[in-house]
Design an enzyme around this catalytic site. Sequence first.
Site, mmCIF file in Angstrom:
data_model
loop_
_atom_site.group_PDB
_atom_site.id
_atom_site.type_symbol
_atom_site.label_atom_id
_atom_site.label_comp_id
_atom_site.label_asym_id
_atom_site.label_seq_id
_atom_site.Cartn_x
_atom_site.Cartn_y
_atom_site.Cartn_z
ATOM 1 N N ASP A 8 0.869 -1.167 0.000
ATOM 2 C CA ASP A 8 0.000 0.000 0.000
ATOM 3 C C ASP A 8 0.916 1.230 0.000
ATOM 4 O O ASP A 8 2.141 1.116 -0.186
ATOM 5 C CB ASP A 8 -0.975 -0.035 1.178
ATOM 6 C CG ASP A 8 -0.319 0.089 2.543
ATOM 7 O OD1 ASP A 8 0.917 0.285 2.619
ATOM 8 O OD2 ASP A 8 -1.042 0.001 3.549
ATOM 9 N N CYS A 65 2.698 -3.456 4.209
ATOM 10 C CA CYS A 65 1.868 -2.344 4.671
ATOM 11 C C CYS A 65 2.518 -1.820 5.942
ATOM 12 O O CYS A 65 3.656 -2.162 6.245
ATOM 13 C CB CYS A 65 0.408 -2.758 4.862
ATOM 14 S SG CYS A 65 0.099 -3.964 6.166
ATOM 15 N N THR A 67 2.105 -2.512 9.165
ATOM 16 C CA THR A 67 2.518 -3.567 10.104
ATOM 17 C C THR A 67 2.661 -4.937 9.456
ATOM 18 O O THR A 67 3.264 -5.835 10.035
ATOM 19 C CB THR A 67 1.493 -3.720 11.244
ATOM 20 O OG1 THR A 67 0.248 -4.139 10.680
ATOM 21 C CG2 THR A 67 1.332 -2.431 12.033
ATOM 22 N N HIS A 98 8.058 -24.871 8.703
ATOM 23 C CA HIS A 98 6.942 -25.518 9.397
ATOM 24 C C HIS A 98 5.574 -25.201 8.808
ATOM 25 O O HIS A 98 4.658 -26.006 8.939
ATOM 26 C CB HIS A 98 6.938 -25.122 10.871
ATOM 27 C CG HIS A 98 8.116 -25.646 11.618
ATOM 28 N ND1 HIS A 98 8.238 -25.494 12.982
ATOM 29 C CD2 HIS A 98 9.233 -26.308 11.222
ATOM 30 C CE1 HIS A 98 9.373 -26.043 13.387
ATOM 31 N NE2 HIS A 98 10.001 -26.531 12.328
ATOM 32 N N HIS A 133 4.623 -31.597 9.618
ATOM 33 C CA HIS A 133 4.126 -30.275 9.250
ATOM 34 C C HIS A 133 3.170 -30.366 8.061
ATOM 35 O O HIS A 133 2.206 -29.596 7.979
ATOM 36 C CB HIS A 133 5.292 -29.338 8.943
ATOM 37 C CG HIS A 133 6.262 -29.233 10.078
ATOM 38 N ND1 HIS A 133 5.922 -28.698 11.300
ATOM 39 C CD2 HIS A 133 7.548 -29.638 10.187
ATOM 40 C CE1 HIS A 133 6.971 -28.755 12.109
ATOM 41 N NE2 HIS A 133 7.968 -29.324 11.461
#
Length: 155
Positions: A8, A65, A67, A98, A133
């Site tokens: 963004d 972005c 965060t 994983h 996994h």
Amino acid sequence: MRIAVASDHRGVELRRTVIAKLESLGHEVIDNGADGADSVDYPDFASVVAGKVSCGDVDRGVLICGTGIGMAIAANKFSGVRAAPCNDEVTAEISRRHNDLNVLCLSADLLSARVAERMLEVWSQTEFEGGRHARRIDKITSLENTNCGGSEPAH
């Protein structure tokens, strides 16, 4: 590897660094990010990259972005997408080993370019371990078609 990248408005500068780093590692990069500082909505950009990953048009994606959290939430709405924000080399590596993370979400506000570059190296070069996994990833995949409620965990 073909990697779609988007950001963004808050991630424009870090996206340029990400693209340069991925290209220096030999990856083909498809840039789907915002062009400037004018405010845009991150789900619009997450949907482009996540859609490409979901449909198999690219191998992986990187979303940026403020965060990384909003991008991850939006991207995870797409079938077959496993997106998460990572903030260091350890989470970048473990997310691949994983969780077979195919969309790396980065924070433009919290990460330096140097840390992001190192994370990209680790994330792009780390293989999925499979084994126990893979069983867990299969269970996550089965959740993609769950509408309401869930089932009791197997013990």
